[in-house]
Write a protein that holds these residues in place. Structure first.
Motif, PDB file in Angstrom:
ATOM      1  N   PHE A   1      21.343  44.002  37.269  1.00 38.29           N
ATOM      2  CA  PHE A   1      19.804  43.385  37.198  1.00 38.29           C
ATOM      3  C   PHE A   1      18.889  44.052  37.793  1.00 38.29           C
ATOM      4  CE2 PHE A   1      22.998  39.462  37.033  1.00 38.29           C
ATOM      5  CZ  PHE A   1      22.960  39.146  35.548  1.00 38.29           C
ATOM      6  N   LEU A   2      19.244  44.757  38.961  1.00 36.37           N
ATOM      7  CA  LEU A   2      18.243  45.715  39.554  1.00 36.37           C
ATOM      8  C   LEU A   2      17.869  46.764  38.422  1.00 36.37           C
ATOM      9  CD1 LEU A   2      16.693  46.085  42.172  1.00 36.37           C
ATOM     10  CD2 LEU A   2      18.339  47.099  43.001  1.00 36.37           C
ATOM     11  N   ALA A   3      18.819  47.281  37.911  1.00 35.76           N
ATOM     12  CA  ALA A   3      18.440  48.451  36.910  1.00 35.76           C
ATOM     13  C   ALA A   3      17.834  47.907  35.785  1.00 35.76           C
ATOM     14  CB  ALA A   3      19.937  48.820  36.225  1.00 35.76           C
ATOM     15  N   ALA A   4      17.824  46.690  35.268  1.00 35.42           N
ATOM     16  CA  ALA A   4      17.138  46.118  34.406  1.00 35.42           C
ATOM     17  C   ALA A   4      15.731  46.014  35.007  1.00 35.42           C
ATOM     18  CB  ALA A   4      17.454  44.612  33.595  1.00 35.42           C
ATOM     19  N   SER A   5      15.487  45.556  35.905  1.00 38.35           N
ATOM     20  CA  SER A   5      14.079  45.529  36.609  1.00 38.35           C
ATOM     21  C   SER A   5      13.717  47.035  36.825  1.00 38.35           C
ATOM     22  CB  SER A   5      14.295  44.639  38.074  1.00 38.35           C
ATOM     23  OG  SER A   5      14.966  43.612  37.872  1.00 38.35           O
ATOM     24  N   ALA A   6      14.602  47.875  37.096  1.00 45.49           N
ATOM     25  CA  ALA A   6      13.762  49.300  37.425  1.00 45.49           C
ATOM     26  C   ALA A   6      13.266  49.886  36.157  1.00 45.49           C
ATOM     27  CB  ALA A   6      15.107  50.191  37.676  1.00 45.49           C
TER      28      ALA A   6
ATOM     29  N   VAL B   1      14.733  38.929  42.736  1.00 47.51           N
ATOM     30  CA  VAL B   1      15.189  38.171  41.605  1.00 47.51           C
ATOM     31  C   VAL B   1      16.303  38.813  40.993  1.00 47.51           C
ATOM     32  CG1 VAL B   1      14.295  37.971  38.877  1.00 47.51           C
ATOM     33  CG2 VAL B   1      12.594  37.497  40.920  1.00 47.51           C
ATOM     34  N   ALA B   2      16.591  39.955  41.052  1.00 45.15           N
ATOM     35  CA  ALA B   2      17.784  40.804  40.786  1.00 45.15           C
ATOM     36  C   ALA B   2      18.887  39.814  41.560  1.00 45.15           C
ATOM     37  CB  ALA B   2      17.910  42.079  40.935  1.00 45.15           C
ATOM     38  N   TYR B   3      18.680  39.684  42.838  1.00 42.12           N
ATOM     39  CA  TYR B   3      19.565  39.180  43.817  1.00 42.12           C
ATOM     40  C   TYR B   3      19.758  37.873  43.549  1.00 42.12           C
ATOM     41  CZ  TYR B   3      21.641  37.230  47.904  1.00 42.12           C
ATOM     42  OH  TYR B   3      22.477  36.431  48.818  1.00 42.12           O
ATOM     43  N   ALA B   4      18.679  36.976  43.023  1.00 41.34           N
ATOM     44  CA  ALA B   4      18.924  35.590  42.708  1.00 41.34           C
ATOM     45  C   ALA B   4      19.440  35.653  41.399  1.00 41.34           C
ATOM     46  CB  ALA B   4      17.647  34.951  42.440  1.00 41.34           C
ATOM     47  N   THR B   5      19.337  36.404  40.479  1.00 39.86           N
ATOM     48  CA  THR B   5      20.173  36.262  39.337  1.00 39.86           C
ATOM     49  C   THR B   5      21.756  36.608  39.455  1.00 39.86           C
ATOM     50  OG1 THR B   5      18.137  37.241  38.170  1.00 39.86           O
ATOM     51  CG2 THR B   5      20.150  37.304  36.743  1.00 39.86           C
ATOM     52  N   ALA B   6      22.090  37.785  40.227  1.00 36.99           N
ATOM     53  CA  ALA B   6      23.378  37.912  40.708  1.00 36.99           C
ATOM     54  C   ALA B   6      23.948  36.803  41.212  1.00 36.99           C
ATOM     55  CB  ALA B   6      23.356  39.142  41.614  1.00 36.99           C
ATOM     56  N   ARG B   7      23.464  35.794  41.936  1.00 36.08           N
ATOM     57  CA  ARG B   7      24.055  34.768  42.513  1.00 36.08           C
ATOM     58  C   ARG B   7      24.379  33.643  41.539  1.00 36.08           C
ATOM     59  NH1 ARG B   7      22.938  33.434  48.228  1.00 36.08           N
ATOM     60  NH2 ARG B   7      23.117  31.312  47.562  1.00 36.08           N
TER      61      ARG B   7
ATOM     62  N   LEU C   1      20.932  33.262  32.387  1.00 39.06           N
ATOM     63  CA  LEU C   1      20.978  34.762  32.236  1.00 39.06           C
ATOM     64  C   LEU C   1      20.166  35.243  31.039  1.00 39.06           C
ATOM     65  CD1 LEU C   1      24.692  35.584  32.920  1.00 39.06           C
ATOM     66  CD2 LEU C   1      22.715  35.759  34.412  1.00 39.06           C
ATOM     67  N   ALA C   2      19.955  34.291  30.070  1.00 41.48           N
ATOM     68  CA  ALA C   2      19.339  34.471  28.756  1.00 41.48           C
ATOM     69  C   ALA C   2      18.008  34.490  29.266  1.00 41.48           C
ATOM     70  CB  ALA C   2      19.471  33.543  27.788  1.00 41.48           C
ATOM     71  N   LEU C   3      17.407  33.698  30.020  1.00 46.25           N
ATOM     72  CA  LEU C   3      15.970  33.539  30.361  1.00 46.25           C
ATOM     73  C   LEU C   3      15.550  34.715  31.202  1.00 46.25           C
ATOM     74  CD1 LEU C   3      15.894  29.826  31.126  1.00 46.25           C
ATOM     75  CD2 LEU C   3      14.501  30.960  29.365  1.00 46.25           C
ATOM     76  N   PHE C   4      16.535  35.254  32.194  1.00 49.24           N
ATOM     77  CA  PHE C   4      16.441  36.506  32.899  1.00 49.24           C
ATOM     78  C   PHE C   4      16.045  37.765  31.854  1.00 49.24           C
ATOM     79  CE2 PHE C   4      17.738  40.632  34.172  1.00 49.24           C
ATOM     80  CZ  PHE C   4      16.986  40.724  35.544  1.00 49.24           C
ATOM     81  N   ALA C   5      16.872  37.803  30.881  1.00 49.58           N
ATOM     82  CA  ALA C   5      16.676  38.829  29.851  1.00 49.58           C
ATOM     83  C   ALA C   5      15.317  38.610  29.285  1.00 49.58           C
ATOM     84  CB  ALA C   5      17.856  38.857  28.748  1.00 49.58           C
TER      85      ALA C   5
ATOM     86  N   MET D   1      29.635  40.208  43.123  1.00 47.77           N
ATOM     87  CA  MET D   1      28.394  40.011  42.931  1.00 47.77           C
ATOM     88  C   MET D   1      27.445  41.169  42.970  1.00 47.77           C
ATOM     89  SD  MET D   1      25.793  37.304  45.128  1.00 47.77           S
ATOM     90  CE  MET D   1      25.014  38.100  46.262  1.00 47.77           C
ATOM     91  N   LEU D   2      28.074  42.235  43.971  1.00 49.36           N
ATOM     92  CA  LEU D   2      27.396  43.435  43.893  1.00 49.36           C
ATOM     93  C   LEU D   2      26.993  44.214  42.606  1.00 49.36           C
ATOM     94  CD1 LEU D   2      25.992  45.751  45.479  1.00 49.36           C
ATOM     95  CD2 LEU D   2      28.285  46.725  45.982  1.00 49.36           C
ATOM     96  N   ILE D   3      28.008  44.053  41.766  1.00 44.86           N
ATOM     97  CA  ILE D   3      28.079  45.106  40.410  1.00 44.86           C
ATOM     98  C   ILE D   3      26.621  44.317  39.603  1.00 44.86           C
ATOM     99  CG2 ILE D   3      29.635  43.741  39.126  1.00 44.86           C
ATOM    100  CD1 ILE D   3      28.770  47.428  38.802  1.00 44.86           C
ATOM    101  N   PHE D   4      26.827  42.835  39.746  1.00 45.50           N
ATOM    102  CA  PHE D   4      25.833  42.150  38.966  1.00 45.50           C
ATOM    103  C   PHE D   4      24.490  42.674  39.591  1.00 45.50           C
ATOM    104  CE2 PHE D   4      29.067  38.470  37.842  1.00 45.50           C
ATOM    105  CZ  PHE D   4      29.122  38.988  36.584  1.00 45.50           C
ATOM    106  N   PHE D   5      24.137  42.436  40.759  1.00 44.80           N
ATOM    107  CA  PHE D   5      23.010  42.702  41.569  1.00 44.80           C
ATOM    108  C   PHE D   5      22.608  44.189  41.038  1.00 44.80           C
ATOM    109  CE2 PHE D   5      20.714  44.859  45.212  1.00 44.80           C
ATOM    110  CZ  PHE D   5      19.557  44.172  45.035  1.00 44.80           C
TER     111      PHE D   5
END
Length: 150
Positions: free
Chosen positions: A8-13, A54-60, A71-75, A1-5
């Motif tokens: 997703f955090l990088a996309a948010s950054a 939200v990055a954490y939620a998406t990683a979950r 995941l598509a909606l996150f994108a 899960m850490l790598i996903f987080f």
């Protein structure tokens, strides 16, 4: 899960970086803003919290079966989020920014519903984002309405 987080955090950054490039500045300070406008110092705090949660939620939800739509909606939402700041603060296109913000709100609401179907906690973590976007939409609307020359 850490790598996903972290991904997703990088996309948010990347979305957050638009706020560094397109600062509110004198143009924004000169606009007529509604009385419910939060103080300027609150915006980076709120967005930092929202991007991390939200990055954490998406990683979950990322590793779960059936997560493709979520995941598509996150994108979609992170793309719209990234677009709003340059439109509003950079191009001063308040009406177009309002349309993007409305689409962003719908995308985040749909993402929240998709998340709840996969992980209740992830879905609940999206609620503050919806609340903040509702405030942002009200602000965008009022600033657009009250500053026709902007």
């Amino acid at each position: 899960m850490l790598i996903f987080f972290l991904l997703f955090l990088a996309a948010s950054a990347a979305a957050a970086a638009t706020g560094i490039v397109f600062k509110p500045g004198n143009w924004y300070e000169g606009l007529t803003r509604p009385g419910f406008t939060p103080p300027n110092w609150l915006f980076p705090i709120a967005w930092t919290y929202l991007y991390i949660s939200v990055a954490y939620a998406t990683a979950r939800v990322a590793g779960q079966d059936g997560a493709q739509l979520a995941l598509a909606l996150f994108a979609v939402q992170i793309a719209l989020n990234t677009l709003w700041t340059p439109l509003f603060f950079g191009a001063h296109r308040l009406g177009l920014a309002m349309i993007v913000l409305a689409l962003l709100w719908v995308a985040v609401a749909a993402m929240g519903v998709a998340f709840i179907g996969l992980d209740l906690i992830a879905g609940l973590l999206v609620l503050p984002y919806i609340i903040w976007l509702s405030l942002a939409a009200a602000l965008n609307w009022r600033i657009w309405r009250d500053n026709p020359a902007a």
